[in-house]
Motif scaffolding. Sequence first.
Motif, short mmCIF file in Angstrom:
data_model
loop_
_atom_site.label_atom_id
_atom_site.label_comp_id
_atom_site.label_asym_id
_atom_site.label_seq_id
_atom_site.Cartn_x
_atom_site.Cartn_y
_atom_site.Cartn_z
N LEU A 52 0.83 -1.21 0.00
CA LEU A 52 0.00 0.00 0.00
C LEU A 52 0.86 1.25 0.00
O LEU A 52 0.56 2.25 -0.69
N TRP A 53 1.96 1.22 0.74
CA TRP A 53 2.87 2.38 0.76
C TRP A 53 3.50 2.60 -0.61
O TRP A 53 3.68 3.74 -1.03
N ASN A 54 3.82 1.51 -1.30
CA ASN A 54 4.37 1.64 -2.66
C ASN A 54 3.35 2.28 -3.61
O ASN A 54 3.71 3.09 -4.47
N ILE A 55 2.07 1.93 -3.42
CA ILE A 55 1.03 2.54 -4.26
C ILE A 55 0.95 4.04 -3.99
O ILE A 55 0.87 4.85 -4.92
N PHE A 56 0.94 4.41 -2.71
CA PHE A 56 0.90 5.84 -2.36
C PHE A 56 2.14 6.57 -2.86
O PHE A 56 2.09 7.78 -3.12
N SER A 57 3.24 5.85 -3.00
CA SER A 57 4.48 6.44 -3.50
C SER A 57 4.57 6.40 -5.02
O SER A 57 5.63 6.67 -5.59
N ALA A 58 3.45 6.03 -5.69
CA ALA A 58 3.39 5.93 -7.16
C ALA A 58 4.40 4.91 -7.69
O ALA A 58 5.02 5.11 -8.73
N ASP A 59 4.53 3.82 -6.95
CA ASP A 59 5.46 2.75 -7.36
C ASP A 59 4.68 1.45 -7.45
O ASP A 59 4.38 0.81 -6.45
N LEU A 60 4.33 1.04 -8.68
CA LEU A 60 3.62 -0.21 -8.90
C LEU A 60 4.56 -1.31 -9.38
O LEU A 60 4.12 -2.34 -9.89
N GLY A 61 5.85 -1.09 -9.24
CA GLY A 61 6.82 -2.08 -9.68
C GLY A 61 7.41 -1.74 -11.03
O GLY A 61 7.12 -0.68 -11.61
N HIS A 62 8.23 -2.64 -11.54
CA HIS A 62 8.90 -2.44 -12.82
C HIS A 62 8.66 -3.64 -13.73
O HIS A 62 8.45 -4.76 -13.27
N SER A 63 8.69 -3.36 -15.01
CA SER A 63 8.49 -4.42 -15.99
C SER A 63 9.63 -5.43 -15.92
O SER A 63 10.80 -5.06 -15.78
N ALA A 64 9.27 -6.71 -16.03
CA ALA A 64 10.29 -7.76 -16.02
C ALA A 64 11.06 -7.81 -17.33
O ALA A 64 12.11 -8.44 -17.39
N LEU A 65 10.56 -7.15 -18.37
CA LEU A 65 11.21 -7.22 -19.67
C LEU A 65 12.25 -6.12 -19.87
O LEU A 65 13.38 -6.37 -20.28
N ASP A 66 11.86 -4.86 -19.57
CA ASP A 66 12.77 -3.74 -19.82
C ASP A 66 13.01 -2.88 -18.59
O ASP A 66 13.63 -1.82 -18.69
N GLN A 67 12.49 -3.31 -17.43
CA GLN A 67 12.70 -2.60 -16.16
C GLN A 67 12.13 -1.18 -16.17
O GLN A 67 12.57 -0.34 -15.39
N PRO A 69 9.17 1.60 -15.31
CA PRO A 69 8.12 1.68 -14.28
C PRO A 69 6.75 1.31 -14.86
O PRO A 69 6.35 1.84 -15.90
N LEU A 70 6.05 0.41 -14.19
CA LEU A 70 4.75 -0.06 -14.69
C LEU A 70 3.70 1.04 -14.66
O LEU A 70 2.83 1.10 -15.53
N LEU A 71 3.76 1.92 -13.64
CA LEU A 71 2.76 2.99 -13.55
C LEU A 71 2.89 3.94 -14.73
O LEU A 71 1.88 4.31 -15.36
N GLN A 72 4.11 4.35 -15.05
CA GLN A 72 4.31 5.28 -16.15
C GLN A 72 3.88 4.67 -17.48
O GLN A 72 3.19 5.31 -18.28
N ARG A 73 4.26 3.42 -17.72
CA ARG A 73 3.89 2.76 -18.97
C ARG A 73 2.38 2.53 -19.03
O ARG A 73 1.76 2.74 -20.07
N GLY A 74 1.81 2.12 -17.90
CA GLY A 74 0.38 1.87 -17.89
C GLY A 74 -0.43 3.12 -18.15
O GLY A 74 -1.42 3.09 -18.90
N LEU A 75 -0.04 4.25 -17.56
CA LEU A 75 -0.76 5.50 -17.78
C LEU A 75 -0.63 5.97 -19.22
O LEU A 75 -1.58 6.52 -19.80
#
Length: 324
Positions: A52-67, A69-75
């Motif tokens: 939950l803290w990672n979500i509030f920090s705008a960190d949804l993880g990183h892609s396993a393919l190219d590393q 940020p998933l949030l930036q790519r998803g948006l």
Amino acid sequence: MLSFLIRRLNLLLITAFILTILAFAIDRTILIHHQTQPIVQQDYVLQYFSYLWNIFSADLGHSALDQQPLLQRGLTFFASTLELCFVALLFSCIIAIPLGLLAGLFRNTKLDYAIMTVAIIGLALPVFWVGVMAVLLPSVWGDILPVDGNMSLVYDIPVVTGFLLIDTLFVTSQYGLFAFFDRVAHLILPAAVLSFFLIAEIVRLTRHSMTMVMRSNYIQTAYAKGFSRTKIVFKHALNNALPPIIPQLRLQLSTILSFAMTIEIVFNLNGIGTWLFNSLKTGDYHALPAGMLIITGFILMFSIAIEITMVIISPIRRGSLYAD
């Protein structure tokens, strides 16, 4: 009004809490089944609050393919999906609202039956089948409109907003308006396919709303005073028939987005549907909870914003609120 806002805020928080639990469960399941290293056992409650803290920090993880940020790519991909939905909604409103008003004004006539027959056909046709038929059009009619990708490969458009119709306007010094018109050409067929469902739904909602307004007491009073039908329709009926459609369309938002994601896969558009599909194919499973949070978060916030806006601008909704 304050109590209404508090109730909606509680609804937002409770729903967001449930969504984060679902996303956490999916993320943990993926981690357990695809982890090569042994996992250190930890309290799931602590893991959830860390997630939950990672979500509030705008960190949804990183892609396993190219590393990335998933949030930036998803948006970025989700902006392309919203652009498709907006264009399709614009097409649909231009066509469906006049048809729905005519069906409501001339209820139980041949015109009404013809309009509703077309609307029912639009609801019955599977959106993916209509998309495949649209893709086959160039083989029948010639290369009229592009059916693959967001834009032609000759244009290099930097991502600024994620909305290509806007981003192409930032490179007019390099391409003029050719990039913009190329993007419009690539949107026409997918938006037309998506508007099949939207037209049918808006026609049905507009017809019902117009019928209810024309049967109301103040319309009958206007007829009794000798007002012309044209004046009654344009001055009194339209102002009260159109606003109730907006909250009803809000309920269809999730269906519209799911159809748009299906159309993206058919037309190979770089939207969030294609991104999630390709991520699952290539084993980048952490994109799934990230995409779920982006989509459901948007639907939740947009729905509550529409409801609050309708209460502010609609006297009838405010009156019912105070009555409750």
